[in-house]
Design a protein around this motif. Structure first.
Motif, PDB file in Angstrom:
ATOM      1  N   MET A 269      45.915 -13.011  11.899  1.00 25.92           N
ATOM      2  CA  MET A 269      45.082 -11.853  11.633  1.00 25.92           C
ATOM      3  C   MET A 269      43.872 -11.809  12.472  1.00 25.92           C
ATOM      4  O   MET A 269      43.138 -12.800  12.721  1.00 25.92           O
ATOM      5  CB  MET A 269      44.361 -12.362   9.820  1.00 25.92           C
ATOM      6  N   TYR A 270      43.710 -10.750  12.885  1.00 29.20           N
ATOM      7  CA  TYR A 270      42.544 -10.296  14.035  1.00 29.20           C
ATOM      8  C   TYR A 270      41.420 -10.410  13.192  1.00 29.20           C
ATOM      9  O   TYR A 270      41.064  -9.138  12.656  1.00 29.20           O
ATOM     10  CB  TYR A 270      42.854  -9.098  14.755  1.00 29.20           C
TER      11      TYR A 270
ATOM     12  N   ALA B 294      48.400   3.044  19.396  1.00 26.23           N
ATOM     13  CA  ALA B 294      49.568   2.391  19.115  1.00 26.23           C
ATOM     14  C   ALA B 294      49.499   2.197  17.853  1.00 26.23           C
ATOM     15  O   ALA B 294      48.581   2.426  16.860  1.00 26.23           O
ATOM     16  CB  ALA B 294      49.114   0.916  19.980  1.00 26.23           C
ATOM     17  N   GLN B 295      50.433   1.569  17.245  1.00 25.37           N
ATOM     18  CA  GLN B 295      50.700   1.347  15.945  1.00 25.37           C
ATOM     19  C   GLN B 295      50.405  -0.163  15.456  1.00 25.37           C
ATOM     20  O   GLN B 295      50.394  -0.591  14.090  1.00 25.37           O
ATOM     21  CB  GLN B 295      52.316   1.513  15.480  1.00 25.37           C
ATOM     22  N   ARG B 296      49.988  -1.108  16.459  1.00 25.93           N
ATOM     23  CA  ARG B 296      49.709  -2.366  16.053  1.00 25.93           C
ATOM     24  C   ARG B 296      48.808  -2.984  17.256  1.00 25.93           C
ATOM     25  O   ARG B 296      48.687  -2.349  18.130  1.00 25.93           O
ATOM     26  CB  ARG B 296      50.988  -3.270  16.076  1.00 25.93           C
TER      27      ARG B 296
ATOM     28  N   VAL C  66      45.100  -1.289   9.110  1.00 25.35           N
ATOM     29  CA  VAL C  66      44.088  -1.996   9.725  1.00 25.35           C
ATOM     30  C   VAL C  66      44.089  -3.559   9.114  1.00 25.35           C
ATOM     31  O   VAL C  66      43.824  -4.572  10.054  1.00 25.35           O
ATOM     32  CB  VAL C  66      42.691  -1.343   8.749  1.00 25.35           C
ATOM     33  N   VAL C  67      44.584  -3.720   7.957  1.00 29.60           N
ATOM     34  CA  VAL C  67      45.007  -5.080   7.535  1.00 29.60           C
ATOM     35  C   VAL C  67      46.220  -5.757   7.920  1.00 29.60           C
ATOM     36  O   VAL C  67      46.729  -6.766   8.632  1.00 29.60           O
ATOM     37  CB  VAL C  67      44.882  -5.171   5.948  1.00 29.60           C
TER      38      VAL C  67
ATOM     39  N   TYR D 236      39.048  -3.036   6.612  1.00 30.48           N
ATOM     40  CA  TYR D 236      38.239  -4.025   7.753  1.00 30.48           C
ATOM     41  C   TYR D 236      37.747  -5.010   7.259  1.00 30.48           C
ATOM     42  O   TYR D 236      37.805  -6.112   7.824  1.00 30.48           O
ATOM     43  CB  TYR D 236      37.332  -2.960   8.779  1.00 30.48           C
ATOM     44  N   LEU D 237      36.759  -4.893   6.257  1.00 26.13           N
ATOM     45  CA  LEU D 237      36.265  -6.011   5.652  1.00 26.13           C
ATOM     46  C   LEU D 237      37.155  -7.108   4.880  1.00 26.13           C
ATOM     47  O   LEU D 237      37.078  -8.415   5.182  1.00 26.13           O
ATOM     48  CB  LEU D 237      35.112  -5.712   4.490  1.00 26.13           C
ATOM     49  N   GLU D 238      38.263  -6.645   4.472  1.00 27.09           N
ATOM     50  CA  GLU D 238      39.299  -7.487   3.861  1.00 27.09           C
ATOM     51  C   GLU D 238      39.694  -8.210   5.117  1.00 27.09           C
ATOM     52  O   GLU D 238      40.199  -9.388   5.111  1.00 27.09           O
ATOM     53  CB  GLU D 238      40.485  -6.404   3.184  1.00 27.09           C
TER      54      GLU D 238
END
Ligand code: S5P
Length: 273
Positions: free
Chosen positions: A1-2, A180-182, A227-228, A267-269
């Motif tokens: 997870m980034y 991009a998609q990732r 995003v997650v 994003y917060l998740e």
């Protein structure tokens, strides 16, 4: 997870357009870019006026505007200052260096004069970056490479995507990230995305909450999936925000707020997961 925050990543970038985008995202708590793909200048401006408070970026295709005049760009710049958003002309340059330099600086649109960011297909090889950089770097502009596309059957896979990342790595002062998609940091690297020490901005189209496609090859994922699930930074939403009746500006503003909330929540998740 980034897990790196937008704010903490500003220092990773020397390019002024990349820094501005991250600053705005943090300031406005928005990772939403609205893509305004309409053909009348009046609709274009009305949509931007409606979504302005909720976005970190407005993405344009100026060449689809039928009644384009140079003054439209000045109005767009005034709206960018008023609402605090970056401008991204989605030009998808894809020619030899000399030609893309001319297309970027000249012609009717003079994109380099007003667009903080633009993008290019890696297909011609590194010379496409060299050409655009010869125009954009001195103006503080930034470039995104199309490493992947959102459409069904896209050819942007495997070694093509890897070569796009190599082209970016060789030009980090100007190439600030990808369409991009990732995430892309781990492509061609033996580490995970968040341990390479690299930092690419990942802007991702093909985002929608209500439908899965458009019948013309477009494929939509939700802000949370993007995003997650995929670790992307900016969600790019077009028709999901402005629909088909551009006069319904209150509804358009409501949709922009909805996507802003969903994108930021995701994003917060990601940060706290
Ligand atoms: O792979 C891509 C790359 C881009 S830049 N897929 C895309 O859809 N885009 C652009 O994002 C496309 O040109 C359009 O302007 C926007 C998506 O619009 P929507 O209405 O489907 O959300």
């Amino acid at each position: 997870m980034y897990k790196h925050s937008y704010a903490s990543r500003i220092q990773n970038h020397t390019n002024p357009a990349a820094r501005l985008l991250l600053e705005i995202m943090e300031r406005k708590q928005s990772n939403l870019a609205v893509s305004v793909d309409v053909t009348k200048a009046q609709d274009f401006l009305a949509i931007i006026d409606a979504v302005g408070p909720y976005v970190c970026m407005i993405k344009t295709h100026v060449d689809v505007i039928e009644d384009f005049e140079p003054s439209l760009v000045r109005t767009l710049q005034a709206l960018s200052a008023k609402y605090d958003f970056c401008i991204f002309e989605d030009r998808k340059f894809a020619d030899i260096g000399n030609t893309v330099a001319l297309q970027y600086a000249s012609g009717v649109y003079k994109i380099a004069e007003w667009s903080h960011l633009t993008n290019a297909h890696p297909v011609p090889g590194p010379s496409v970056v060299t050409g655009l950089k010869s125009v954009g770097l001195q103006r503080g502009r930034g470039l995104l490479l199309l490493a992947e596309m959102s459409t069904a059957g896209a050819l942007t896979t495997g070694s093509y995507t890897e070569d796009a990342v190599k082209m970016a790595r060789a030009n980090r002062d100007f190439v600030v990230g990808f369409i991009a998609q990732r995430r892309m940091e781990s492509v061609g690297a033996s580490k995970t995305d968040d341990t390479t020490g690299e930092d690419f901005l990942i802007l991702t189209p093909g985002v929608g909450l209500d439908v899965k496609g458009d019948g013309m090859g477009q494929q939509y994922r939700t802000p949370r999936e993007v995003v997650v699930g995929a670790g992307c930074d900016v969600i790019i939403v077009g028709r999901g925000v402005y629909g088909t009746d551009y006069s319904l500006t209150a509804k358009i503003a409501g949709q922009a707020k909805r996507y802003q909330d969903e994108g930021w929540k995701a994003y917060l998740e990601r940060l706290t997961a």
